[in-house]
Design an enzyme around this catalytic site. Structure first.
Site, mmCIF file in Angstrom:
data_model
loop_
_atom_site.group_PDB
_atom_site.id
_atom_site.type_symbol
_atom_site.label_atom_id
_atom_site.label_comp_id
_atom_site.label_asym_id
_atom_site.label_seq_id
_atom_site.Cartn_x
_atom_site.Cartn_y
_atom_site.Cartn_z
ATOM 1 C CB SER A 686 34.186 45.870 11.179
ATOM 2 O OG SER A 686 32.617 47.185 11.371
ATOM 3 C CE LYS A 729 33.191 48.941 7.738
ATOM 4 N NZ LYS A 729 33.597 48.307 8.513
#
Length: 786
Positions: A686, A729
């Site tokens: 990611s 996140k």
């Protein structure tokens, strides 16, 4: 047996003879030895020898083999010349021989005949005459000890003792004794190789002494066993006589224990097969001696059958409204879990006979996976049992041990059901992702039968050996990771994810549950201490960093203990814990805001990562220096993240013209990519667009926006692929005072999982390729700077 030391002389033994190899038979001079020949090759050899002088050379192989080949034949260097005294043929084609040893010889050169036989040149070995007191002592000792062996050993006939008396020569005595002793072929060969008389007698004496000690020990053990059997038989006859006396007197012949068990059997509520097994075991127990070990094993097994809740169950409370009230009271948030539990209760109410699925709570530590199981049991009015699977490696812990083992017990599944006293408890299997396996079995495979609704209605424990219905049990499993759960086991469970808490949720949990509990545990009252909401928020943001609330509760407990010390010293005032005085109790904060730079810089980009402790922010740094185009990557990165850096480097090189990067730039510079907090392992795809953006900023000399965080996987084509953990996140980005989060377009569906309070703080920009990312992130290049 010839009385001479060696029957043959040098003149009797030819200089060369055919070679006859034996697997484990060692023939000695002067001794008659029967031999069975079955191999076609050896049968042809015997036929050839019988037509000549009836003599051959017998040599043992060093390692007996079943399939004899030329390569596997490794004969000893010393053998014995043998005379064929008698031969008889058997109908199956084999030959039975009676061989008499003539003398010891050593093997010389070997030649092959046209018939395929080996002819060996020999050297006759003859011992020197031996006399003296030591020789006489060895001979007497050998005769005495071997005579005792003949008397006690079952494999030696009495005729051997007669022949032993008639042998006068020391060498012949040693050969005769060793040929009748039950020893290994290698030890026989050692005696055959001993030419000198004294050496031979010494070695044989050692072997005879060892064999005599073994026989004496065996006789002692046999006597002890015989005495034990006789004692048991005596006790049996006495008990039978006692029973007969009681029968004549009209007294009950059965013991009180057996009578009690039969009374319990009449009231026993269980399936017919279980009742039949219990009745059979009680009947078997009545015929056993109460002092025997098997009696206690049988009694323990019967007690387990009686104590298990075969048909005992609690009545479910299927009030959906009341269950919702209990779940909301005990836990803040966790809406998905609560909704699934209410669905379970509703379906159970409408279809009581339906088979429910197995729930698996997946989430980071400290979010309430285990405690919510107790709330579910309370809401359904069921018993609650918890079993920790962390580090479990023995399959018998699940299925139990066989009753052949002393001290055998059922598995922990059956033990917990006995402890629950009902066959429908809420059974929580904690840490199912931490099951192990070794030589004792695979517990994960044993759990398949437990957690499969299509099989667990007939779960069979190794100890009980009877089917137990587990379909009424509500199994709930917990785990931190999905990756370590075996796929077959994961397929049998319904996954419910429990995300980490955001700051407002932690403040509410602390105010409703953690603070009251810690005040009570530390002996304080609400009149002595009070936490403000701002103070709790300050603890969450600056003193704890976790997805759950365990560290938060420990930190609150630390403050309460500081207050308890002051109260114990005589303080009477009420202590208000706020942002102003929090440092007096907890010291300086060790968690600082993540904004390491307050302005846009070249080569420094902000990324987002997802860990078991929740979401975190990552600053990715890139610099260049004169060199030859090499790249160095540091920060304790995993293989996947290092591959992302290589992909980003290759992508930017392919687009050097569109990005206005000079052609010789990559040949004249070295590059260093680093992610701070180098002691912490990092991995995952990611960070791909973040690494690519940092390198693009470095190559073009354009600064990167410092108030935007990024997450997304990059490909060589420049496409941005979806990632996981967007909720966690985004929480980290909001905590770090970011204004915008750039994420893949395919993650747009995850926007519903992000709390409204986070969406109000952040702007989400969804992108499909790296060009969109660079357009948003790269600011205009400062004049005159690269």
């Amino acid at each position: 047996m010839n009385e001479k030391q060696d029957s043959g002389t040098a003149s009797d033994i030819p200089l060369q003879l055919p070679l006859f190899l034996t697997d484990d038979l060692v023939i000695f001079p002067g001794v008659l030895s029967p031999v069975l020949v079955q191999d076609k090759e050896h049968i042809n050899l015997i036929n050839e020898v019988l037509d000549t002088e009836n003599k051959l050379l017998t040599v043992a192989l060093r390692k007996p083999v079943r399939q004899r080949t030329k390569k596997s034949r490794k004969p000893f260097s010393v053998g014995c010349v043998a005379l064929i005294v008698k031969m008889s043929r058997i109908p199956d084609g084999s030959i039975r021989l009676l061989l008499q040893g003539l003398g010891r010889v050593t093997i010389g050169s070997m030649e092959m005949t046209k018939d395929g036989f080996s002819i060996v040149r020999l050297t006759h070995l003859k011992a020197k005459p031996a006399e003296g007191i030591r020789i006489e002592a060895l001979v007497r000792n050998l005769k005495e000890e071997f005579s005792e062996i003949i008397d006690k050993a079952q494999y030696l006939p009495s005729e051997v003792k007669v022949a032993l008396i008639n042998i006068s020569q020391p060498g012949a005595l040693a050969d005769y004794i060793i040929s009748n002793l039950n020893i290994k072929p290698e030890e026989r060969q050692e005696i055959l190789s001993a030419v000198e008389i004294e050496d031979r007698l010494t070695k044989v004496s050692r072997l005879v002494t060892r064999e005599l000690e073994i026989i004496r020990l065996g006789s002692k053990i046999q006597d002890e066993v015989s005495s034990t059997i006789e004692r048991n038989q005596q006790e049996y006859f006495l008990r039978e006589q006692l029973k007969a006396i009681r029968r004549e007197l009209g007294e009950d012949q059965e013991g009180a224990e057996v009578k009690e068990l039969k009374e319990r059997l009449e009231k026993f509520d269980a399936p017919e097969k279980v009742k039949e097994t219990a009745e059979r075991e009680i009947d078997r127990l009545s015929r056993m001696n109460p002092s025997s070990a098997d009696y206690n094993v049988g009694r323990t097994y019967i007690d387990w059958l009686f104590d298990l809740p075969w048909h005992v169950s609690t009545k479910d409370k299927l009030d959906v409204v009341e269950a919702k009230r209990i779940l909301d009271k005990d836990h803040y948030g966790l809406n998905d879990v609560k909704e699934r539990i209410l669905e379970y209760l509703a379906v159970k109410k409408l279809n009581p006979d339906g088979r429910a699925s197995i729930l698996c709570f997946i989430g980071p530590p400290g979010v309430g996976k285990t405690s919510i199981g107790k709330s579910i049991a309370l809401a359904m009015d069921r018993k609650f049992q918890r079993m920790s699977l962390g580090g479990l490696r023995d399959e018998a812990e699940i299925r139990g041990h066989r009753r052949t083992y002393i001290g055998a017990l059922p598995g922990r599944i059956i033990q917990n059901l006995k402890r629950a006293e009902s066959n429908n408890p809420v059974f929580m299997l904690d840490e199912i992702d931490k099951l192990g396996s070794d030589f004792r079995g695979d517990p994960a495979s044993a759990m398949l039968e437990v957690l499969d609704p299509e099989q667990n209605f007939a779960f069979q424990d190794n100890y009980l050996e009877l089917d137990f219905d587990l379909s009424n049990v509500m199994f709930i499993t917990t785990a931190n990771y999905l990756e370590t759960i075996p796929p077959p086991l994961l397929d049998r469970m319904e996954i419910i994810k429990l995300p980490g808490y955001i700051t407002p949720e932690k403040v509410q949990i602390a105010r409703r549950y953690l603070v009251p509990r810690q005040i009570k545990q530390n002996g304080l009252s609400n009149k002595q201490i009070k936490f403000t909401d701002k103070g709790l928020e300050h603890i969450v943001v600056y003193y704890t960093r976790e997805a759950g609330v365990r560290t938060l509760e420990r930190t609150i407990g630390k403050v309460c203990r500081k207050i308890a010390v002051k109260v114990s010293a005589g303080a009477r005032k009420k202590f208000n814990i706020s942002t102003r005085n929090l440092q007096d109790y907890l010291g300086a904060s060790r968690i600082l805001p993540h904004l390491l730079h307050r302005k846009p810089l070249v080569g420094i980009a902000t990324g987002l990562a997802w860990t078991t402790g929740g979401g975190v922010m990552l600053n990715i740094e890139a610099i260049s220096m004169p060199g030859e185009g090499r790249i160095t990557i540091t920060g304790r990165l995993g293989e996947v993240m290092m591959e992302s850096a290589i992909i980003g480097m290759s992508l930017l090189k392919s687009r050097a013209d569109s990005l206005q990067i000079p052609q010789d730039y990559f040949k004249t510079h070295d590059f260093h990519l680093h992610i701070p907090e180098g002691a912490t392992p990092k991995d995952g795809p990611s960070a791909g667009i973040t690494i690519t953006t940092a390198l693009a900023s470095l190559f073009t000399g354009k600064p990167i926006r410092h108030d935007v965080a990024m997450t997304g996987e990059i490909t060589l084509e420049g496409r941005v692929l979806p990632i996981g953990g967007l909720r966690e996140k985004s929480v980290a980005a909001a905590r770090g005072h970011m204004k915008m989060v750039i994420c893949p377009s395919d993650n747009r569906i995850d926007l519903d999982e992000i709390p409204d309070i986070i969406q109000e703080k952040l702007e989400f920009r969804f992108v499909d390729d790296i060009d969109e990312v660079l357009k948003i992130m790269l600011l205009p290049q400062k004049k005159g700077k690269r």
